[in-house]
Design a protein around this motif. Structure first.
Motif, mmCIF file in Angstrom:
data_model
loop_
_atom_site.group_PDB
_atom_site.id
_atom_site.type_symbol
_atom_site.label_atom_id
_atom_site.label_comp_id
_atom_site.label_asym_id
_atom_site.label_seq_id
_atom_site.Cartn_x
_atom_site.Cartn_y
_atom_site.Cartn_z
ATOM 1 N N SER A 219 0.734 -1.210 0.114
ATOM 2 C CA SER A 219 -0.195 0.064 0.082
ATOM 3 C C SER A 219 0.854 1.287 -0.062
ATOM 4 O O SER A 219 0.458 2.395 -0.524
ATOM 5 C CB SER A 219 -1.054 0.018 1.358
ATOM 6 N N GLY A 220 1.898 1.379 0.740
ATOM 7 C CA GLY A 220 3.034 2.452 0.562
ATOM 8 C C GLY A 220 3.342 2.517 -0.707
ATOM 9 O O GLY A 220 3.605 3.879 -0.949
ATOM 10 N N ALA A 221 4.028 1.489 -1.392
ATOM 11 C CA ALA A 221 4.731 1.690 -2.716
ATOM 12 C C ALA A 221 3.549 2.205 -3.585
ATOM 13 O O ALA A 221 3.942 2.944 -4.340
ATOM 14 C CB ALA A 221 5.086 0.271 -3.034
ATOM 15 N N GLU B 264 3.404 10.363 -7.207
ATOM 16 C CA GLU B 264 4.206 10.824 -8.143
ATOM 17 C C GLU B 264 3.556 10.926 -9.677
ATOM 18 O O GLU B 264 4.078 11.933 -10.418
ATOM 19 C CB GLU B 264 5.454 9.862 -8.319
ATOM 20 N N SER B 265 2.803 10.029 -9.961
ATOM 21 C CA SER B 265 2.044 10.065 -10.986
ATOM 22 C C SER B 265 1.042 11.484 -11.039
ATOM 23 O O SER B 265 1.225 12.042 -12.174
ATOM 24 C CB SER B 265 0.843 8.903 -11.238
ATOM 25 N N PRO C 16 -7.668 13.803 -7.827
ATOM 26 C CA PRO C 16 -7.409 13.566 -9.390
ATOM 27 C C PRO C 16 -7.761 14.423 -10.261
ATOM 28 O O PRO C 16 -7.249 14.780 -11.226
ATOM 29 C CB PRO C 16 -7.619 11.865 -9.649
ATOM 30 N N GLU C 17 -8.994 15.085 -10.074
ATOM 31 C CA GLU C 17 -9.419 15.628 -11.014
ATOM 32 C C GLU C 17 -9.511 17.216 -10.888
ATOM 33 O O GLU C 17 -10.253 18.043 -11.564
ATOM 34 C CB GLU C 17 -10.976 15.263 -11.461
ATOM 35 N N ALA C 18 -8.920 17.917 -9.762
ATOM 36 C CA ALA C 18 -8.672 19.115 -9.195
ATOM 37 C C ALA C 18 -7.361 19.420 -8.917
ATOM 38 O O ALA C 18 -6.955 18.979 -7.998
ATOM 39 C CB ALA C 18 -9.751 19.264 -8.006
ATOM 40 N N ASP C 19 -6.596 20.240 -9.750
ATOM 41 C CA ASP C 19 -5.253 20.621 -9.532
ATOM 42 C C ASP C 19 -5.324 21.830 -8.520
ATOM 43 O O ASP C 19 -4.413 21.800 -7.726
ATOM 44 C CB ASP C 19 -4.521 21.155 -10.897
ATOM 45 N N ILE C 20 -6.268 22.760 -8.686
ATOM 46 C CA ILE C 20 -6.432 23.757 -7.717
ATOM 47 C C ILE C 20 -7.971 23.816 -7.564
ATOM 48 O O ILE C 20 -8.912 23.652 -8.141
ATOM 49 C CB ILE C 20 -6.097 25.063 -8.400
ATOM 50 N N VAL C 21 -8.329 24.100 -6.072
ATOM 51 C CA VAL C 21 -9.507 24.441 -5.420
ATOM 52 C C VAL C 21 -9.430 25.582 -4.674
ATOM 53 O O VAL C 21 -8.793 26.335 -4.431
ATOM 54 C CB VAL C 21 -9.889 23.370 -4.297
ATOM 55 N N ALA D 49 2.798 20.971 -6.642
ATOM 56 C CA ALA D 49 2.116 21.509 -7.823
ATOM 57 C C ALA D 49 2.703 22.858 -8.057
ATOM 58 O O ALA D 49 2.639 23.072 -9.271
ATOM 59 C CB ALA D 49 0.777 21.682 -7.694
ATOM 60 N N CYS D 50 3.324 23.561 -7.138
ATOM 61 C CA CYS D 50 3.665 24.909 -7.453
ATOM 62 C C CYS D 50 5.134 24.815 -8.354
ATOM 63 O O CYS D 50 5.451 25.803 -8.743
ATOM 64 C CB CYS D 50 4.230 25.312 -6.193
ATOM 65 N N ARG D 51 5.501 23.585 -8.694
ATOM 66 C CA ARG D 51 6.750 23.448 -9.411
ATOM 67 C C ARG D 51 6.307 23.604 -11.001
ATOM 68 O O ARG D 51 7.273 23.775 -11.974
ATOM 69 C CB ARG D 51 7.439 22.081 -9.312
ATOM 70 N N SER D 52 5.014 23.368 -11.337
ATOM 71 C CA SER D 52 4.303 23.438 -12.508
ATOM 72 C C SER D 52 4.226 24.872 -13.098
ATOM 73 O O SER D 52 3.847 25.608 -12.268
ATOM 74 C CB SER D 52 3.156 22.761 -12.383
#
Length: 315
Positions: free
Chosen positions: A73-75, A82-83, A135-140, A267-270
């Protein structure tokens, strides 16, 4: 090189151990219960040890199964994270916001964002309740988003609540608008109207019109000349700019709840996420500069350069 265990079997094992059921694991993975059972047996044969004790009416992990579940589960969670991080660096940028903010602040401005960042595939989704990152929300974007480890937060400016109407309606009705049926919404209901009139120093017998499910619906009705509604600073700024709404009077009530935009810190690296937050900062600064009277006098949260801040984390 060590042989890898069967990956499909690992996914089936993790789901079955987490849910405590081969049937429910099959439903989650969109396969049959028999397929899950077959994957588990294949994994047990590979390991040379049983992972589950089968008993009616369910299953439970063996000691080896419990230890293996923690590792697997950890892996898998690390792979999911990461995905998600990589996906945020490419593909669509998904922004989920409370319905009224999406409708009255984001939507009217999207052409400006798209003209400036034509290479970013921006997806806006209004959410009727409390949107959450996933998964469907990068920013809220929603009110009262609490601080949390791993989150970048951009608190939006504090707001005021005040009556607005279509310019023609205000000119025609004059002070008589106060006796008309007042439009209502969850962010501008009877209690809010009474608080506004109390701040004005008046306590008239109020007449109320329709109760709309969302603030943006009451504001849309007001812009069509159907009466006066209570609007908050951010939700009406673009309507004021476009001349669809006008402010009635100069009395304001402070809004306690504050909008916050959030995303995972990683996500701030994007570049796409950075571009969106920078665009938001500039739009918010423009709102306050153009309509200083409808915002509280408190300065915007400062990052040391006079701009909006994300709580010490740069995005």
């Amino acid at each position: 090189m060590l042989e890898m265990p069967p990956l499909n079997a690992l996914a089936a094992f993790e789901a079955a151990a987490r849910l405590g059921s081969f049937t429910r694991a099959g439903e989650e993975l969109c396969v049959t219960q028999a397929a899950v059972s077959q994957h588990i047996r294949r994994l047990e044969e590979y390991l040379g040890a049983p992972l589950f004790i089968r008993h009616a009416p369910g299953i439970r992990l063996t000691p080896d199964g419990e230890r293996y579940y923690r590792t697997v589960s950890g892996a898998l969670e690390a792979l999911r994270r990461e995905s998600a991080r990589i996906r945020r660096g490419s593909g669509p940028l998904s922004v989920v916001a409370e319905a009224s903010f999406a409708n009255r602040w984001l939507a009217p401005r999207l052409s400006r964002f798209c003209e400036r960042f034509s290479d970013i595939d921006l997806r806006i989704a209004p959410h009727p309740s409390l949107p959450e990152l996933g998964p469907e929300a990068d920013i809220v974007i929603r009110r009262d988003m609490p601080a949390s480890p791993g989150l970048y937060r951009l608190p939006l400016p504090p707001e005021r609540l005040f009556p607005v109407c279509a310019p023609g309606y205000g000119r025609e009705r004059g002070e008589a608008w106060k006796k008309d049926r007042l439009l209502r919404s969850p962010e501008g209901g009877e209690a809010d109207w009474k608080a506004w009139f109390a701040a004005l120093g008046e306590r008239p017998a109020l007449c109320f019109g329709p109760m709309f499910q969302f603030a943006y619906m009451a504001l849309a009705a007001a812009s069509e000349g159907r009466g006066a509604a209570l609007g908050s600073s951010l939700l009406v700024a673009e309507d004021l700019r476009a001349g669809r709404l006008a402010v009635l009077g100069d009395t304001f009530v402070e809004v306690a709840r504050r909008y916050v935009a959030v995303c995972p810190v990683e996500a701030c690296r994007s570049s796409r996420v950075k571009a969106f937050f920078q665009w938001m900062r500039e739009e918010l600064e423009k709102d306050r500069a153009e309509f200083p009277g409808v915002f509280p006098p408190e300065e915007l949260l400062s990052d040391g350069r006079g701009g909006l801040s994300g709580g010490g984390i740069t995005c």
